[in-house]
Write a protein that holds these residues in place. Structure first.
Motif, PDB file in Angstrom:
ATOM      1  N   TRP A 175       0.824  -1.203   0.000  1.00  0.00           N
ATOM      2  CA  TRP A 175       0.000   0.000   0.000  1.00  0.00           C
ATOM      3  C   TRP A 175       0.861   1.256   0.000  1.00  0.00           C
ATOM      4  CZ3 TRP A 175      -2.782  -1.969   4.990  1.00  0.00           C
ATOM      5  CH2 TRP A 175      -3.497  -3.135   4.690  1.00  0.00           C
ATOM      6  N   PRO A 176       0.388   2.323  -0.625  1.00  0.00           N
ATOM      7  CA  PRO A 176       1.103   3.603  -0.516  1.00  0.00           C
ATOM      8  C   PRO A 176       1.031   4.109   0.921  1.00  0.00           C
ATOM      9  CG  PRO A 176      -1.019   3.882  -1.617  1.00  0.00           C
ATOM     10  CD  PRO A 176      -0.806   2.410  -1.484  1.00  0.00           C
ATOM     11  N   THR A 177       2.021   4.863   1.325  1.00  0.00           N
ATOM     12  CA  THR A 177       2.105   5.283   2.736  1.00  0.00           C
ATOM     13  C   THR A 177       0.918   6.131   3.179  1.00  0.00           C
ATOM     14  OG1 THR A 177       3.465   7.172   2.046  1.00  0.00           O
ATOM     15  CG2 THR A 177       4.629   5.180   2.759  1.00  0.00           C
ATOM     16  N   ASP A 178       0.275   6.833   2.233  1.00  0.00           N
ATOM     17  CA  ASP A 178      -0.869   7.648   2.653  1.00  0.00           C
ATOM     18  C   ASP A 178      -2.080   6.804   3.024  1.00  0.00           C
ATOM     19  OD1 ASP A 178      -1.412   6.793   0.100  1.00  0.00           O
ATOM     20  OD2 ASP A 178      -2.208   8.709  -0.602  1.00  0.00           O
ATOM     21  N   LYS A 179      -2.037   5.494   2.737  1.00  0.00           N
ATOM     22  CA  LYS A 179      -3.110   4.582   3.128  1.00  0.00           C
ATOM     23  C   LYS A 179      -2.826   3.902   4.470  1.00  0.00           C
ATOM     24  CE  LYS A 179      -5.540   5.094  -0.679  1.00  0.00           C
ATOM     25  NZ  LYS A 179      -6.865   5.753  -0.646  1.00  0.00           N
ATOM     26  N   TRP A 180      -1.657   4.125   5.030  1.00  0.00           N
ATOM     27  CA  TRP A 180      -1.317   3.479   6.294  1.00  0.00           C
ATOM     28  C   TRP A 180      -2.066   4.157   7.437  1.00  0.00           C
ATOM     29  CZ3 TRP A 180       4.781   2.914   6.254  1.00  0.00           C
ATOM     30  CH2 TRP A 180       5.156   2.140   5.139  1.00  0.00           C
ATOM     31  N   SER A 181      -2.410   3.358   8.443  1.00  0.00           N
ATOM     32  CA  SER A 181      -2.998   3.913   9.663  1.00  0.00           C
ATOM     33  C   SER A 181      -1.878   4.497  10.532  1.00  0.00           C
ATOM     34  CB  SER A 181      -3.734   2.820  10.433  1.00  0.00           C
ATOM     35  OG  SER A 181      -2.819   1.838  10.895  1.00  0.00           O
ATOM     36  N   SER A 182      -2.272   5.235  11.548  1.00  0.00           N
ATOM     37  CA  SER A 182      -1.268   5.803  12.456  1.00  0.00           C
ATOM     38  C   SER A 182      -0.481   4.700  13.153  1.00  0.00           C
ATOM     39  CB  SER A 182      -1.946   6.711  13.484  1.00  0.00           C
ATOM     40  OG  SER A 182      -2.925   5.989  14.221  1.00  0.00           O
ATOM     41  N   SER A 183      -1.164   3.584  13.488  1.00  0.00           N
ATOM     42  CA  SER A 183      -0.465   2.458  14.129  1.00  0.00           C
ATOM     43  C   SER A 183       0.572   1.859  13.191  1.00  0.00           C
ATOM     44  CB  SER A 183      -1.471   1.380  14.551  1.00  0.00           C
ATOM     45  OG  SER A 183      -2.367   1.872  15.509  1.00  0.00           O
TER      46      SER A 183
END
Length: 702
Positions: free
Chosen positions: A338-346
């Motif tokens: 996934w692209p980093t902008d789709k990552w959750s804060s965790s």
């Protein structure tokens, strides 16, 4: 084969539609066969195309994230439950529209939750019940109005459609989210999405432990028993702890499950815990695998040995899969795909800490290949595809079995149809109006004697059934003893202990003889009863009882066998040597009248919603075990009394219907005879055309 049989049945129906009066009974039988076969085929096709997947694990084991990753490429479709109170049973499958099907607790079940909250206890289920009541109070929902609404719903279930995935997520949060307004009142949900990724799968996401409602726990076990493969999620950081072992004992059914996959989840977090003490990622993974593999092997051996000692071979075989854990990380899958902008804060937090550790302690940083290997998602997907492959021979055998049965029934019907047609053609070719009426008069004179013998056959069946009905009850009363046995489960708890150790030093004479108290923990096994087992025993007894009553009673008055006996007696009367009387003229019509008789069958109803016991969690003390056994014995007795009463009243109703049928049998035969004569008389008026039509019909059926 399946399509051909359906086509043949439909062609027979289409052909007979041109002569509706001649084939009334056969037409009805064909329609019933067509409907029954179509339903069986549809169920088989659904089972063939749909793989049932069960997800088990404690709350916070990462089940929602696991499913979002495997089914929705990481999209947060399923909300995460923060506490046990919000974890309800959720089924997920393909649908033409976005929809949420919500099953609410009944008012009776809510009263059970309230009673659980009132009982002083330190059990987790008591705490959950209190949380649910508090959550309901905070929602400001009028329970009076809510119960009125639920009472008007079919099966306490409401279906809500959504325009798109965003609206569906909003609904999910309202009905299953940790702060959802209706969450406390929801028993289970069914989620459908028009998502191609879901075609061929039906997923059951089970609640964790501490369920205060037995009916919901039992529903979970029912769904789990229908699963082809079960994924059990255990966090690597607390791998197969006591709570996991209890959950396996409480929710994993004793039969039905075909494959169990132990997922050592949140693998990334344990790499972070262990990596600072290792020289490389490879060394870290090797150490983790050895340590957790050893735990899995030990736990599996203990559980399997106990199940085999108690005669539970099916469950023992399933639990052997625990020795083969699959290490997986949904976060790592996201890092790789996934692209980093789709990552959750965790995810951002864990990724940063892992990279910092690698930079500080190891010669190499994480690569994309490392993340993919740590994620291990393809292995998990392969596990359920293997389960689908393993069950294909069973499904094929099922299809062949019910298709073969339907073909035998169809061929029998076809023979009956061609016999009737051939008889009609012969009658039209050999009879005229005068001879026809003579044959009718001769047959009418014999009807009274024929009907008398047929009435005698029905009367004998009624007498035999009345006599043996009492014996059925006696046999079922003896079955209670086989269903009252409760199997003990083994739990493991950690106990603290203390011991004295020397605190002296050789160089300090003043410390000689001095000691200090040290503390440690040890694992202690214990045995307990699961109240859900008692519910299951009661359900099995009720179903066994009902099935045996139906089979036994319907054997005494079995419609097919009774009709065959009546037909044989009819044929014997019609087969007389007489120059003036040709029995074949009306034989097929009278046989058809017997074939079309509507004979009653016994039906029984079992109300499983009443099967609840005033226990939650593990029943450990001798007093509670004894009380649970007493309650089970009482419930078994009550269930037997209820079914015995249904047998008595149901059989009496059948006897009354058979008496009515017996008394009206001569009129039915006479009416059939007269209808046959009227049709033949009409056919003789257009003899050649009729014969051609019947011959064409024979060709169609052939």
């Amino acid at each position: 084969m399946t399509t051909t049989l359906q086509q043949r049945i439909q062609r027979a129906l289409d052909a007979c539609a041109h002569f509706p009066q001649l084939f009334t009974a056969e037409n009805d039988a064909l329609k019933t066969l067509a409907q029954d076969y179509s339903q069986k085929l549809a169920r088989w096709q659904h089972h063939e195309q749909t793989l049932n997947i069960g997800i088990m694990g404690q709350v916070k084991a990462g089940k929602s994230t696991f499913l979002n990753t495997l089914l929705f490429d990481g999209r947060p479709i399923l909300p995460e439950a923060a506490t046990p109170k919000t974890a309800n049973l959720t089924r997920i499958g393909y649908g033409e529209t976005h929809s949420l099907q919500v099953e609410y607790y009944s008012e009776q079940e809510w009263q059970q939750i309230a009673e659980q909250a009132r009982q002083p206890s330190d059990s987790d289920s008591h705490k959950v019940a209190c949380e649910l009541l508090a959550m309901s109070a905070d929602s400001n929902i009028s329970l009076t109005e809510h119960w009125q609404k639920v009472a008007n719903l079919k099966d306490q279930t409401e279906v809500i459609n959504a325009r798109d995935i965003s609206e569906l997520q909003g609904l999910l949060n309202q009905f299953t989210g940790n702060d959802g307004r209706y969450t406390a009142l929801v028993k289970s949900t069914v989620l459908t999405l028009p998502d191609e990724a879901l075609k061929g799968f039906e997923v059951v996401d089970t609640p964790g432990m501490n369920d205060p409602v037995q009916s919901r726990s039992q529903k979970t076990r029912d769904y789990m028993a229908n699963c082809d493969v079960v994924f059990f999620l255990s966090r690597c950081s607390q791998f197969l702890d006591d709570a996991d072992i209890r959950l396996l004992g409480e929710q994993l059914p004793g039969k039905g499950v075909k494959r169990l996959v132990l997922v050592a989840g949140q693998y990334d977090s344990v790499i972070l815990d262990d990596g600072y003490d290792r020289a490389s990622l490879a060394e870290t993974e090797e150490n983790i695998h050895k340590r957790l593999q050893r735990i899995a092997q030990q736990k599996s051996e203990q559980l399997v040995a106990f199940q085999r000692e108690n005669g539970n071979e099916a469950r023992a075989v399933i639990l052997e899969y625990l020795a083969q854990p699959v290490f997986a990380s949904t976060f790592a899958w996201g890092f790789a795909h996934w692209p980093t902008d789709k990552w959750s804060s965790s995810m951002h937090h864990i990724h940063g800490e892992l990279q910092a550790m690698a930079q500080e302690c190891w010669p190499d940083m994480f690569s994309q290949q490392d993340w993919g290997r740590i994620a291990n998602v393809e292995t998990l997907r392969g596990a359920w595809q293997q389960a689908r492959h393993d069950r294909l021979p069973i499904l094929t055998q099922q299809r062949e079995s019910f298709t073969r049965e339907s073909e035998v029934q169809f061929e029998s019907l076809l023979a009956r149809l061609t016999g009737r047609i051939t008889s009609r053609i012969t009658t039209l070719e050999t009879q005229d109006l005068q001879s026809l009426r003579q044959q009718q008069s001769q047959c009418q004179q014999r009807l009274e004697g024929i009907a008398a013998e047929l009435r005698s056959i029905i009367g004998d069946a009624i007498f035999a059934a009345r006599k043996q009905t009492g014996q059925i009850s006696s046999q079922l009363a003896e079955d209670i003893s086989r269903h009252r046995h409760l199997t003990a489960h083994t739990g493991i708890r950690q106990e603290s202990y203390s011991y004295e150790v020397s605190d002296s030093s050789w160089y300090n004479p003043f410390s000689w003889g001095r000691t200090r108290t040290a503390y440690g923990t040890t694992s202690v096994s214990y045995q307990y009863f699961n109240p859900q087992d008692a519910v299951e025993q009661l359900r099995q007894y009720s179903r066994t009882c009902a099935s045996q009553i139906r089979q036994h009673f319907n054997t005494l008055i079995e419609p097919g066998a009774l009709k065959k006996q009546l037909r044989q007696s009819l044929v014997k009367h019609l087969n007389t040597d007489s120059d003036k009387y040709d029995a074949s003229v009306f034989r097929s019509a009278l046989e058809s009248a017997i074939y079309g008789l509507k004979l009653p069958e016994l039906t029984l109803n079992v109300d499983e919603s009443r099967m609840m016991f005033p226990f939650q969690g593990e029943v450990k003390t001798p007093e509670d075990k004894k009380r649970l056994q007493q309650i089970l014995d009482s419930a078994l007795g009550s269930m037997f009394d209820d079914l015995a009463q249904q047998l008595s009243s149901g059989s009496q109703a059948i006897f009354t219907q058979l008496e009515t049928l017996k008394n009206g049998l001569q009129d039915k035969l006479s009416n059939s005879l007269n209808a046959e004569v009227s049709e033949i008389e009409a056919g003789l008026q257009r003899k050649e055309t009729e014969i051609i039509g019947y011959r064409n019909l024979l060709n169609q059926l052939a």
